[in-house]
Design an enzyme around this catalytic site. Sequence first.
Site, PDB file in Angstrom:
ATOM      1  N   SER A 110       0.843  -1.177   0.000  1.00 27.44           N
ATOM      2  CA  SER A 110       0.000   0.000   0.000  1.00 27.44           C
ATOM      3  C   SER A 110       0.893   1.247   0.000  1.00 27.44           C
ATOM      4  CB  SER A 110      -0.969  -0.031   1.200  1.00 27.44           C
ATOM      5  OG  SER A 110      -1.989   0.924   1.047  1.00 27.44           O
ATOM      6  N   GLU A 242      -0.720  -2.739  -7.936  1.00 24.44           N
ATOM      7  CA  GLU A 242      -2.007  -3.029  -7.314  1.00 24.44           C
ATOM      8  C   GLU A 242      -2.699  -1.710  -7.067  1.00 24.44           C
ATOM      9  OE1 GLU A 242      -3.003  -2.668  -3.872  1.00 24.44           O
ATOM     10  OE2 GLU A 242      -1.138  -2.103  -2.883  1.00 24.44           O
ATOM     11  N   HIS A 309      -4.504  -5.446  -2.068  1.00 27.73           N
ATOM     12  CA  HIS A 309      -5.491  -5.250  -1.017  1.00 27.73           C
ATOM     13  C   HIS A 309      -6.564  -6.332  -0.916  1.00 27.73           C
ATOM     14  CE1 HIS A 309      -3.684  -1.250  -0.919  1.00 27.73           C
ATOM     15  NE2 HIS A 309      -4.312  -1.039   0.218  1.00 27.73           N
TER      16      HIS A 309
END
Length: 338
Positions: A110, A242, A309
């Site tokens: 992230s 991502e 995620h």
Amino acid sequence: MRYPFFGWTGQTIGITALSSGLPDALHPLLEESKLRLEDRQMETVIGETVWTQEKAQSTTASVRASELMQMFQHPDIDAILPPFGGERALDILSHLDFFELPVKWLLGYSDTSTVLFAITVKTGIATAHGPNVLELRSEEWDETTAAWRRVLATPRDGSVTQWMSTRFQTAWNHDVRPKRFMFHFDQPTEWKTLNPSITQVTGRLLGGCLETVRHLIGTPYGDVRAFQEQHLGGEPILWYFEACEASATDLHRSLMQMHLAGWFDYATGILFGRTSAGQAIEDYTLLDVYQMIATETGLPIFYDLDIGHQPPQLTLVNGATATVTLQGKDSRLDMTFD
């Protein structure tokens, strides 16, 4: 490339909040993670930054950077993990002394990938995109999540294989406390390709959370061409991304900016993690985005991989040589630390 090493027993993990810290209500979660690591013969050193959170950051950028530098330079800390990601990791980059960083693992994903990306591109030190420490708080770890230890324990010139997960978790429910396992898998995993005739791709891994690493374009922390020349010997990159919450058109703009900035000029392919993001705008979908960047770059596109995620996720090492092979339930990722 320079690869850190993390052994199997007696190791110490430094936990620092280089982006977001934990509000009071979440402090018990870190205590649980600490216990689970200790169950596996790992010690922890927990920084002060993890216990606070205000204005979308754990504390000021200078304090976060200082604690991260201290953990890197601490002789007894073998690897560093954040509690989770956040929003403002970008702020600490100008406060880091990149060329005083020893060769030590930093693992996370992230917003943490902003720092992972910058460290590898600036210094040639490999970094690891994988689970954050709060995802290690269950009694047992699924095979995909648990692979982070095997990956970080791979020696220089060694190789490590990770297999496609069997099932994945579509959505988070933070009100449900983990018991035996952290995640609640509810859908079968399938790695996919836009072009069925291309089922394998090889290159040097580089990437992260698309919504955060895109902000490194045009900065000293995103000079991909210099990274390839100075640290990869001119070898091509196998990109991975991502997405957390961006819409399809936002992801389109980000990938086009990367393309126009030359990030994909010498690459072998792009890997996309499965995501609940990519909301369609009018009739423009996430699959349209993948097709667009394939057309613009001519690169093979693999998608819905175990990245990001929607857990579980692979541990991907920035800078390592990787081969991704799609072969149904036996799909795999092989990495070599050369």
